[in-house]
Design a protein around this motif. Structure first.
Motif, PDB file in Angstrom:
ATOM      1  N   PRO A   1      44.240 -24.484 -10.370  1.00 57.24           N
ATOM      2  CA  PRO A   1      45.586 -24.990 -10.668  1.00 57.24           C
ATOM      3  C   PRO A   1      46.231 -25.745  -9.514  1.00 57.24           C
TER       4      PRO A   1
ATOM      5  N   ILE B   1      49.060 -29.395  -8.882  1.00 52.33           N
ATOM      6  CA  ILE B   1      50.348 -28.862  -8.448  1.00 52.33           C
ATOM      7  C   ILE B   1      51.489 -29.852  -8.661  1.00 52.33           C
TER       8      ILE B   1
ATOM      9  N   TRP C   1      53.418 -29.230 -11.843  1.00 52.53           N
ATOM     10  CA  TRP C   1      54.058 -27.937 -12.076  1.00 52.53           C
ATOM     11  C   TRP C   1      55.548 -28.114 -12.350  1.00 52.53           C
ATOM     12  N   ARG C   2      56.045 -27.417 -13.377  1.00 54.06           N
ATOM     13  CA  ARG C   2      57.465 -27.442 -13.725  1.00 54.06           C
ATOM     14  C   ARG C   2      57.964 -26.060 -14.168  1.00 54.06           C
ATOM     15  N   THR C   3      57.056 -25.170 -14.497  1.00 58.83           N
ATOM     16  CA  THR C   3      57.394 -23.879 -15.087  1.00 58.83           C
ATOM     17  C   THR C   3      57.949 -22.909 -14.042  1.00 58.83           C
TER      18      THR C   3
ATOM     19  N   THR D   1      58.234 -19.820 -11.913  1.00 60.47           N
ATOM     20  CA  THR D   1      57.095 -18.979 -11.563  1.00 60.47           C
ATOM     21  C   THR D   1      57.505 -17.851 -10.627  1.00 60.47           C
TER      22      THR D   1
ATOM     23  N   PRO E   1      51.863 -22.068  -2.775  1.00 56.02           N
ATOM     24  CA  PRO E   1      52.441 -22.623  -4.000  1.00 56.02           C
ATOM     25  C   PRO E   1      53.916 -22.235  -4.186  1.00 56.02           C
TER      26      PRO E   1
ATOM     27  N   ALA F   1      56.861 -24.886  -4.835  1.00 50.41           N
ATOM     28  CA  ALA F   1      57.817 -24.744  -5.937  1.00 50.41           C
ATOM     29  C   ALA F   1      59.245 -24.810  -5.412  1.00 50.41           C
TER      30      ALA F   1
ATOM     31  N   SER G   1      61.668 -20.331  -8.709  1.00 49.97           N
ATOM     32  CA  SER G   1      60.548 -19.502  -8.263  1.00 49.97           C
ATOM     33  C   SER G   1      61.061 -18.363  -7.397  1.00 49.97           C
TER      34      SER G   1
END
Length: 111
Positions: free
Chosen positions: A26, A30, A33-35, A37, A56, A60, A67
């Motif tokens: 993943p 990167i 990425w938007r979710t 976490t 990560p 974020a 995050s």
């Protein structure tokens, strides 16, 4: 990981024989990425170094992705101690409530 059988079963052999061993990593996507976490890690995890959560998480944070980082200095790959388990569960349930709750139409209008 010391759990070689599972990884080799899931990926049809050892990593060095795979056509593209990084295909499912993943971190290679990167920038997409938007979710929101929640990163949870034990410092005594010998399968996955805890620094693999710090990087990560930092990304974020820098990208404005919601995050949170929860590190347990005295846990390994599993959260096993009672007090830590309570903290883990509270954080998980709070995170899930925050990011998966369904807002009703009346709640939305009240804002």
């Amino acid at each position: 990981t010391e759990e070689l059988w599972f990884d080799q079963w899931d990926h049809n052999g050892p990593w060095w024989k795979r056509a593209d061993p990084e295909k499912w990593n993943p971190i290679n996507k990167i920038e997409n990425w938007r979710t929101p976490t929640l990163f949870v890690h034990g410092e005594k995890d010998f399968r996955i170094p805890y620094t693999q959560s710090i990087m990560p998480f930092t990304y974020a944070q820098e990208m404005g992705i919601p995050s949170k980082l929860l590190i347990f200095p005295d846990e390994n790959h599993w959260v096993l101690k009672g007090k830590n388990s309570v903290q883990w569960h509270r954080n998980i349930f709070d995170w899930m409530a925050k990011w998966t709750s369904v807002e009703t139409e009346s709640e939305s209008k009240a804002k």
